[in-house]
Every structure is written in structure tokens, then in C-alpha cells.
Write a protein that holds these residues in place. Structure first.
Motif, short mmCIF file in Angstrom:
data_model
loop_
_atom_site.label_atom_id
_atom_site.label_comp_id
_atom_site.label_asym_id
_atom_site.label_seq_id
_atom_site.Cartn_x
_atom_site.Cartn_y
_atom_site.Cartn_z
N GLY A 118 -150.77 15.37 42.70
CA GLY A 118 -151.07 15.55 44.11
C GLY A 118 -149.94 15.09 45.01
O GLY A 118 -150.12 14.94 46.21
N VAL A 119 -148.77 14.88 44.43
CA VAL A 119 -147.64 14.41 45.21
C VAL A 119 -146.35 14.78 44.47
O VAL A 119 -146.30 14.76 43.25
N CYS A 120 -145.34 15.18 45.21
CA CYS A 120 -144.05 15.42 44.59
C CYS A 120 -143.35 14.07 44.41
O CYS A 120 -143.76 13.07 45.00
N PRO A 121 -142.32 14.00 43.59
CA PRO A 121 -141.70 12.70 43.30
C PRO A 121 -141.09 12.00 44.52
O PRO A 121 -140.97 10.78 44.52
N GLY A 122 -140.71 12.75 45.54
CA GLY A 122 -140.04 12.15 46.70
C GLY A 122 -140.79 10.99 47.33
O GLY A 122 -140.24 9.91 47.53
N PRO A 123 -142.07 11.17 47.66
CA PRO A 123 -142.77 10.08 48.36
C PRO A 123 -143.44 9.04 47.46
O PRO A 123 -144.22 8.24 47.96
N VAL A 124 -143.16 9.02 46.17
CA VAL A 124 -143.82 8.05 45.30
C VAL A 124 -143.55 6.62 45.78
O VAL A 124 -144.47 5.81 45.93
N PHE A 125 -142.30 6.30 46.06
CA PHE A 125 -141.97 4.95 46.51
C PHE A 125 -142.52 4.69 47.92
O PHE A 125 -142.92 3.57 48.23
N VAL A 126 -142.56 5.72 48.73
CA VAL A 126 -143.13 5.58 50.08
C VAL A 126 -144.61 5.22 49.96
O VAL A 126 -145.11 4.34 50.66
N LEU A 127 -145.31 5.93 49.08
CA LEU A 127 -146.73 5.66 48.91
C LEU A 127 -146.97 4.29 48.30
O LEU A 127 -147.92 3.58 48.68
N LEU A 128 -146.12 3.88 47.37
CA LEU A 128 -146.22 2.51 46.83
C LEU A 128 -146.02 1.49 47.95
O LEU A 128 -146.74 0.51 48.04
N GLY A 129 -145.03 1.76 48.81
CA GLY A 129 -144.79 0.87 49.95
C GLY A 129 -145.93 0.86 50.94
O GLY A 129 -146.14 -0.11 51.66
N SER A 130 -146.71 1.95 50.95
CA SER A 130 -147.88 2.03 51.84
C SER A 130 -149.12 1.43 51.20
O SER A 130 -150.18 1.44 51.80
N GLY A 131 -149.00 0.96 49.95
CA GLY A 131 -150.13 0.32 49.30
C GLY A 131 -150.99 1.23 48.45
O GLY A 131 -152.09 0.87 48.06
N VAL A 132 -150.51 2.44 48.14
CA VAL A 132 -151.26 3.36 47.28
C VAL A 132 -150.85 3.05 45.85
O VAL A 132 -149.91 3.64 45.31
N TRP A 133 -151.54 2.12 45.21
CA TRP A 133 -151.14 1.59 43.92
C TRP A 133 -151.35 2.58 42.78
O TRP A 133 -150.77 2.41 41.71
N GLY A 134 -152.12 3.61 42.98
CA GLY A 134 -152.27 4.64 41.97
C GLY A 134 -150.97 5.37 41.66
O GLY A 134 -150.81 5.98 40.61
N MET A 135 -150.04 5.28 42.57
CA MET A 135 -148.74 5.92 42.37
C MET A 135 -147.91 5.23 41.28
O MET A 135 -146.91 5.78 40.82
N LEU A 136 -148.34 4.05 40.84
CA LEU A 136 -147.66 3.40 39.71
C LEU A 136 -147.79 4.26 38.45
O LEU A 136 -146.87 4.33 37.64
N VAL A 137 -148.93 4.94 38.30
CA VAL A 137 -149.12 5.85 37.16
C VAL A 137 -148.15 7.02 37.28
O VAL A 137 -147.50 7.42 36.31
N VAL A 138 -148.05 7.58 38.48
CA VAL A 138 -147.14 8.71 38.71
C VAL A 138 -145.70 8.26 38.45
O VAL A 138 -144.93 8.98 37.80
N LEU A 139 -145.32 7.10 38.93
CA LEU A 139 -143.97 6.58 38.72
C LEU A 139 -143.71 6.38 37.22
O LEU A 139 -142.63 6.75 36.73
N ALA A 140 -144.68 5.84 36.50
CA ALA A 140 -144.50 5.63 35.06
C ALA A 140 -144.25 6.96 34.34
O ALA A 140 -143.35 7.07 33.51
N PHE A 141 -145.02 7.99 34.69
CA PHE A 141 -144.83 9.28 34.03
C PHE A 141 -143.57 9.99 34.51
O PHE A 141 -142.95 10.74 33.74
N ALA A 142 -143.15 9.76 35.75
CA ALA A 142 -141.88 10.32 36.22
C ALA A 142 -140.72 9.70 35.43
O ALA A 142 -139.79 10.40 35.02
#
Length: 158
Positions: A118-142
Motif C-alpha cells: 500500500g506504499v511505494c518505497p519512497g515514503p517508508v522512512f517518512v511513514l516510520l518518522g510519522s509513527g507508522v510502525w507497520g512500515m518496519l515490515v515493508v522496510l525489512a522486505f525492501a
């Protein structure tokens, strides 16, 4: 007897080189923070906006992507014509080899990941910085995908 010529170096002294590196890193950090702010404020990092795009319910993301493509075209054209690095070296962009298989494989893989996350790789760190911790899974798979690409690179169509 004449002295042997000393080789000339275009590299700056180590003190000024580290200062230049620090300035460059600060510049990249500030540009990254600005880019992240733009992603959040334009709602490009919003899962709901991305889902609306995939369902063809809203033009918002298509407009953002279109403006990014236009910016990339203009920037690439300017770099090809006038480009050089910070050190003054010429920028060289190699022409791509003809063929469609790598585009289908790469685009399909990217699109599948984008659709599932549900997100392209660009905003993964932005979303992590916004407190969306589910993006850690996306970052791990990226990161896993990046590792797998490096391991399988020689077998993939380029």
C-alpha cells in the motif's frame, strides 16, 4: 640535478574534504526532511490515497506522479546537457539496452510490492518518522529484496 616533478592532485586537503563531506551530508539531510514533509503534506504517503489511485477513484496521486515524471524529464535533460558532479566531473548517463522483459519483470515486481504494502518505497522512512510502525515490515522486505537482487543480479535480464 632537477627535482622529480610531484604529481598534482585535484583532491582537496583532508580537512577541507571532511568539511565538504559534512556540508554535503547536511544538505542531503535537509533535502530529505523537505522531501518527507512534501510527501506527508501532499498525502503521497497516505495509504488511503494510494488505494484510491489503484481503484481509479481519485486523480490526486496520478497528478503527483505525473508532476514527478515531468520533473524527472526536465532534470534528466538538464543533467545531460549541463551536468557535472560537485567535484566538477562530467555526468555520464549510459543509454539503456533495447528490450522489454526487464521492464515487465521490474515493473511487475515493483507494482506487486507497492500494491501489497500500500506504499511505494519512497515514503517508508517518512511513514516510520510519522509513527507508522507497520512500515518496519515493508522496510525489512525492501532490504531483503535489495539483497536478493544483489545475489541474483547476474541471472536477471538487464
Amino acid at each position: 640535478m632537477t627535482a622529480a616533478p610531484t604529481p598534482t592532485s585535484t583532491a582537496p586537503a583532508s580537512g577541507s574534504q571532511s568539511a565538504r563531506q559534512a556540508t554535503g551530508l547536511l544538505t542531503y539531510l535537509l533535502v530529505g526532511v523537505y522531501f518527507g514533509t512534501v510527501l506527508v503534506k501532499s498525502e503521497a504517503a497516505s495509504w488511503y490515497r494510494i488505494q484510491e489511485m489503484f481503484r481509479f477513484q481519485d486523480f490526486h496521486m496520478f497528478g503527483l506522479i505525473g508532476s514527478a515524471v515531468l520533473t524527472g524529464l526536465v532534470t534528466t535533460t538538464l543533467l545531460r546537457r549541463f551536468g557535472h558532479t560537485r567535484d566538477g566531473d562530467a555526468v555520464h548517463m549510459a543509454d539503456k539496452e533495447p528490450g522489454w522483459k526487464r521492464y515487465v519483470l521490474g515493473g511487475g515486481t515493483f507494482g506487486l510490492g507497492w500494491g501489497l504494502a500500500g506504499v511505494c518505497p519512497g515514503p517508508v522512512f517518512v511513514l516510520l518518522g510519522s509513527g507508522v510502525w507497520g512500515m518496519l515490515v515493508v522496510l525489512a522486505f525492501a532490504l531483503l529484496g535489495t539483497y536478493l537482487y544483489g545475489a541474483l543480479r547476474d541471472r536477471l535480464p538487464h
